[in-house]
Enzyme design. Structure first.
Site, PDB file in Angstrom:
ATOM      1  N   ILE A 128       0.751  -1.294  -0.096  1.00  0.00           N
ATOM      2  CA  ILE A 128      -0.083   0.048   0.044  1.00  0.00           C
ATOM      3  C   ILE A 128       1.011   1.379  -0.045  1.00  0.00           C
ATOM      4  CG2 ILE A 128      -1.948  -0.925   1.055  1.00  0.00           C
ATOM      5  CD1 ILE A 128      -1.082  -0.035   3.879  1.00  0.00           C
ATOM      6  N   LYS A 164       4.503  -2.774   8.080  1.00  0.00           N
ATOM      7  CA  LYS A 164       5.668  -1.845   7.809  1.00  0.00           C
ATOM      8  C   LYS A 164       6.666  -2.896   7.707  1.00  0.00           C
ATOM      9  CE  LYS A 164       5.041   2.981   8.793  1.00  0.00           C
ATOM     10  NZ  LYS A 164       5.597   4.121   9.471  1.00  0.00           N
ATOM     11  N   ASP A 209       6.720  16.918  13.665  1.00  0.00           N
ATOM     12  CA  ASP A 209       6.695  16.508  12.110  1.00  0.00           C
ATOM     13  C   ASP A 209       5.153  16.393  11.939  1.00  0.00           C
ATOM     14  OD1 ASP A 209       7.358  16.580   9.450  1.00  0.00           O
ATOM     15  OD2 ASP A 209       8.011  14.344   9.713  1.00  0.00           O
TER      16      ASP A 209
HETATM   17  P1  AMP Z   1       5.123   5.670   6.531  1.00  0.00           P
HETATM   18  O1  AMP Z   1       6.345   5.122   6.384  1.00  0.00           O
HETATM   19  O2  AMP Z   1       4.546   5.540   7.896  1.00  0.00           O
HETATM   20  O3  AMP Z   1       5.224   7.041   5.908  1.00  0.00           O
HETATM   21  O4  AMP Z   1       4.412   5.034   5.529  1.00  0.00           O
HETATM   22  C1  AMP Z   1       4.473   5.026   4.022  1.00  0.00           C
HETATM   23  C2  AMP Z   1       2.826   5.024   3.326  1.00  0.00           C
HETATM   24  O5  AMP Z   1       2.481   3.897   3.549  1.00  0.00           O
HETATM   25  C3  AMP Z   1       1.953   6.265   3.932  1.00  0.00           C
HETATM   26  O6  AMP Z   1       2.178   7.514   3.278  1.00  0.00           O
HETATM   27  C4  AMP Z   1       0.583   5.413   3.889  1.00  0.00           C
HETATM   28  O7  AMP Z   1       0.088   5.688   2.595  1.00  0.00           O
HETATM   29  C5  AMP Z   1       0.674   3.998   3.969  1.00  0.00           C
HETATM   30  N1  AMP Z   1       0.701   3.599   5.278  1.00  0.00           N
HETATM   31  C6  AMP Z   1       1.286   3.446   6.382  1.00  0.00           C
HETATM   32  N2  AMP Z   1       0.977   3.043   7.492  1.00  0.00           N
HETATM   33  C7  AMP Z   1      -0.582   2.908   7.230  1.00  0.00           C
HETATM   34  C8  AMP Z   1      -1.733   2.560   7.975  1.00  0.00           C
HETATM   35  N3  AMP Z   1      -1.584   2.258   9.041  1.00  0.00           N
HETATM   36  N4  AMP Z   1      -2.783   2.507   7.211  1.00  0.00           N
HETATM   37  C9  AMP Z   1      -2.826   2.608   5.684  1.00  0.00           C
HETATM   38  N5  AMP Z   1      -1.886   3.165   5.215  1.00  0.00           N
HETATM   39  C10 AMP Z   1      -0.535   3.403   5.866  1.00  0.00           C
END
Ligand code: AMP
Length: 903
Positions: free
Chosen positions: A615, A641, A734
């Site tokens: 996603i 993640k 942030d």
């Molecule tokens: P981040 O590394 O947390 O910035 O995550 C990268 C991208 O993954 C984010 O911009 C979201 O589009 C997606 N993402 C991260 N965490 C979630 C979550 N809990 N639910 C849905 N999408 C997520």
């Protein structure tokens, strides 16, 4: 004959010479014309000299031919659609000498269905007229080349037990070499541990016959019985459901094999038998669980893959601290936790009887804060002891299996203490009415000054944002106007002539009143304040309370003189928040970062997670989603993640950092951590799944689609999450729409706790002149200039998020360079109100962007104001007039925000 695959041969038909056959032609039915058949049976040999029979007729010279040949009775075996394959040769009429006028190049095929052998010729029904693709000539005969034709016809739906076939010649030259009758069926099949019997398809061309499979030995259906669909072509299609080996067995080569000794399989979801976890054994094959070795135990809620455990050893390093008639007990965790994380502590309180006459258990009047048994922290406050009395406390450590371990010798730690003079008084309940209660309390033993009056504060439990304070000069009073059947908390404090004792202030007893029942409950904050601090605090508190009561205002914020170090004390919604009462623990304080992760994040077995989709892309690897099925829990969707392969130890630490922070939070507007996977690769952080992804992208995708109330609702959620973080003493650094996630109910949750201290992962973060990366457009000037990051700088960022939300994801300051943004903000220019933005919201944004950080509202004030706007939507009607051109409309801020926006 070759039998095609997936087919069942019904018959290689015996054809009968049929001499007296009534014609099935309707016109002639009444005339009962009989005809002598001219078909001849010829015995020949094929190319391998095997005998074959052919039936021939060649009456091309005579008129009015009507020669019939019928088969014996063919049983259908239940088939509803059968196929007839004919092989025959046919003479080309043109090649006959003299061009015979009556010569035909076709013949007819009929059938007749019956449940028995009785043949009623008149019921024959025509299937088709059969012509040859290739007819042969005299020449071919000479060359002995047989031009054999093959024609296939299907017949159905058949409803009777059997049928006859008949061939009618009307004057052609035919040799019928073979008639093969067959039907198609889906063959016996074993798939996904389920057996499907050979199945006859339905009669309609596109019909599918659903068949429920039988699970093979030692297997069970998973969720639903397995099903397959048999097509008319005899193929199995659309498999649904499956079987899995029952516990104690595992799938090997399509069958279920028993688990070996020392191995077990407990769950249908896991695939293979697993080795018994430490301190457990499986002495027989086919174990569904392993049993614990002697001296080790398991409780029902322990997952099957968890090692067997034992009770802990005793608490260590116990100390006591006596304060008047209260004792604070503190100790360290046991040396040996027994392999479990659920270590709890119990206290046994005993009073030493005078003259060494022994010990008696402390009665119910002694209070334990937070409680006496099942303590998860390594400290307890014991209050309301008798003054000048000796007590002996026994501390015991227990864990989940202590109850089971009857033979285990318990290890206690004993602490002997002597109390001092009593200081506090207990509030007592007197007469209660339906909506009233009489309270009384004793004057403190050591008032430490003259008590002018008492303050009685009360509120409904869980609604502590709304409370009432009444004053009394006596040590008793009746409170009226209570809601019946509600739980109230009462707090009495002595308001004295300037002098106030911290004990009285903080030690105010609470009383809970539940429709006539009484409980004495505890004081939540244990603090070690100095006497003079307490005085200041009490005075400030009194001033605030007085102001509060006088103005009658419940919501809003004043920008009148505030302590610039605004974090020293917060008084919000009736709560007092002290500096130093920080509940957020910086993972940096742990020597071993892995310990921090496991302190705050639950380890999840990777087999409970299925990755279904990618996603997004995170700094450390892909972000995926899929279901999480924890044993005994409802399946939920989660975001996963991942940490990409080839990482350094430092990267692994940075990656898990986020989990150590997130795991400390529990709030509906903060992204919830489900757990981490660190024991297998890839390392993963599992959080709740937010269907609508990040807020900035979501808003851009839905430009103009929401009502103002919906937008304010989102902002309210973010502010509430930030209020929680600032209460926890956590500064985000942030906060931006890109770091907010949105779920399917439009609930916004604050996320991205990863590197909030260094911001290496944010593409918006730029290096400042002082080094270090900062997301300039979202950051307060003092944080850019001298790295003063506080909850007040988070409030500035919140104002920018408000602007992002109200402009549906527009980039703050558009394409201005970071340098220009810093300069413009320094020169007191501010972003203009977004198009169609309610004036009240723009005012709030402008307040968030006050240069003087102590003038900015606090998050609890922001929440309060947004709640007020939501309750009163007409306050959102007045819009700011603005265009979106950056240079003309950056607002000069010299006079903004001077008056309070809430009147
Ligand atoms: P981040 O590394 O947390 O910035 O995550 C990268 C991208 O993954 C984010 O911009 C979201 O589009 C997606 N993402 C991260 N965490 C979630 C979550 N809990 N639910 C849905 N999408 C997520």
């Amino acid at each position: 004959f070759d039998v095609p695959p997936l087919s069942s041969l019904l018959s290689v038909v015996h054809l009968n010479m049929h001499y007296k056959l009534k014609k099935s032609n309707k016109e002639e039915l009444n005339h009962s014309v009989f005809s002598l058949s001219q078909w001849e049976e010829i015995g020949e040999v094929d190319e391998n000299y095997a005998p074959i029979h052919t039936y021939q007729v060649c009456r091309v010279m005579e008129q009015n031919q009507n020669n019939w040949l019928h088969t014996n009775w063919i049983l259908t075996e239940g088939a509803q659609r059968v196929f007839i394959e004919l092989k025959f040769t046919l003479r080309d009429c043109n090649s006959l000498p003299g061009g015979v006028g009556t010569c035909k190049e076709t013949f007819n095929m009929y059938y007749y269905e019956t449940n028995d052998r009785a043949l009623k010729e008149s019921r024959y029904i025509k299937i088709d007229t059969i012509a040859a693709d290739e007819s042969f000539t005299e020449l071919d005969l000479g060359d002995r080349v047989m031009k054999l034709n093959t024609e296939v016809r299907d017949l159905g739906p058949l409803t009777r037990k059997g049928f006859y076939l008949a061939f009618q010649d009307l004057g052609a030259c035919i040799a019928l070499v073979s008639v093969r009758v067959f039907y198609k069926r889906c063959p016996f099949l074993v798939k996904s541990l389920a057996e499907f019997p050979g199945t006859i398809p339905g009669s309609e061309a596109s019909q599918l016959v659903e068949v429920v499979g039988r699970c093979v030995n030692n297997s069970l259906p998973l969720y639903e019985p397995p099903r397959m669909h048999c097509s008319t072509e005899g193929e199995w299609l659309v498999p649904i459901g499956k079987c899995v080996c029952q516990p104690g067995f595992e799938e090997i080569n399509g069958s279920c094999q028993v688990c070996k000794v020392g191995f077990y399989r407990s769950l249908l979801e896991s695939l293979a038998c697993s080795k018994c976890p430490p301190h457990s054994v499986a002495r027989q094959t086919g174990a569904t669980a392993c049993s614990c070795e002697d001296g080790f135990y398991k409780i029902e809620s322990d997952p099957p893959n968890m090692a067997c455990t034992r009770p802990p050893s005793g608490p260590r390093n116990a100390i006591s601290n006596v304060n008047e008639t209260s004792v604070f007990l503190e100790w360290s965790i046991p040396m040996e936790t027994g392999g479990r994380k659920d270590v709890r502590y119990n206290i046994l309180c005993r009073r030493v009887l005078p003259d060494g006459r022994g010990l008696e258990e402390c009665g119910p009047n002694v209070r334990f804060l937070p409680r006496r048994v099942g303590l998860s922290n390594t400290s307890v406050m014991v209050a309301d002891l008798q003054s000048h009395t000796n007590y002996s406390f026994l501390l015991e450590a227990v864990n989940g299996v202590s109850e089971l371990a009857k033979d285990h010798t318990k290890q206690y730690v004993t602490l002997n203490v002597t109390t001092n003079q009593a200081g506090t008084s207990v509030v007592r309940k007197g007469r209660t009415g339906k909506s009233s209660i009489a309270l009384s309390w004793a004057e403190p033993d050591r008032p430490n000054g003259i008590i002018l009056e008492y303050e009685i504060k009360y509120f409904e439990k869980e609604q502590d944002s709304s409370y009432t304070i009444i004053k009394s000069k006596d040590t008793e009073m009746e409170v009226e106007g209570l809601k019946p059947s509600s739980v109230y908390i009462f707090q009495v404090k002595s308001a004295k002539n300037r002098l106030i004792s911290s004990t009285h202030f903080f030690g105010s007893p609470y009383l809970t009143y539940v429709s006539g029942e009484t409980y004495t409950i505890y004081i939540p904050t244990i603090t070690t304040m100095h006497y003079d601090q307490a005085i200041t605090l009490a005075l400030v508190l009194l001033a605030v309370v007085a102001g509060f009561l006088l103005s009658g205002r419940r919501c809003g914020y004043s920008k009148a003189k505030q302590d610039p170090e605004e974090e020293k004390m917060h008084f919000h919604n009736g709560h007092i928040k002290f500096p130093g009462v920080r509940t957020y623990i910086d993972p940096l304080t742990y020597e071993d970062p892995n310990q921090a992760v496991h302190e705050f994040a639950q380890e999840i077995d990777v087999s409970f997670i299925s990755i279904e989709r990618i996603i997004g892309a995170g700094e450390f690897g892909e972000v995926c989603s899929g279901p999480l099925r924890l044993p005994g829990k409802r399946e939920i969707q989660v975001a996963i993640k991942t940490l990409k392969a080839g990482y350094t130890e430092q990267q692994r630490r940075d990656f898990l950092w986020e989990a150590s922070i997130m795991g400390q939070f529990n709030h509906p507007n903060i992204i919830r951590l489900e757990g981490v996977v660190t024991k297998s690769k890839p390392v993963m952080i599992i959080t709740e799944y937010m269907e609508n992804g990040s807020l900035d992208t979501f808003l851009k995708k839905n430009d103009g689609q929401f009502t103002v109330i919906q937008l304010v609702g989102m902002l309210r959620g973010i502010a509430s999450g930030m209020r929680y973080l600032s209460d926890m003493g956590y500064v985000h650094r942030d906060l931006a729409a890109r770091n907010i996630l949105v779920n399917s109910n439009l609930v916004c949750k604050v996320s991205d706790f990863g590197l909030s201290r260094v911001l290496e992962d944010d593409p918006e973060a730029a290096y400042t002149t002082r080094g270090g990366k900062i997301p300039i457009r979202w950051t307060a000037p003092e944080a850019i200039a001298y790295r003063k990051f506080t909850s007040a700088s988070d409030v500035w960022s919140y104002g920018i998020v408000m602007w992002e939300v109200m402009s549906y994801g527009e980039r703050p300051y558009w394409e201005m360079s970071n340098q220009d943004v810093i300069k413009a903000v320094e020169e007191s220019y501010r972003l203009p109100g977004p198009m169609d933005c309610p004036e009240a919201l723009y005012h709030l944004m402008m307040d968030c962007w006050q240069r003087e950080r102590s003038n900015r509202p606090k998050f609890d004030e922001i929440v309060c104001l947004l709640d007020k706007l939501i309750r009163n939507p007409s306050s959102l009607k007045k819009l700011v007039n603005s265009s979106h051109s950056p240079f003309v409309t950056l607002h000069l801020c010299s006079s903004c925000g001077v008056e309070n926006i809430v009147s």
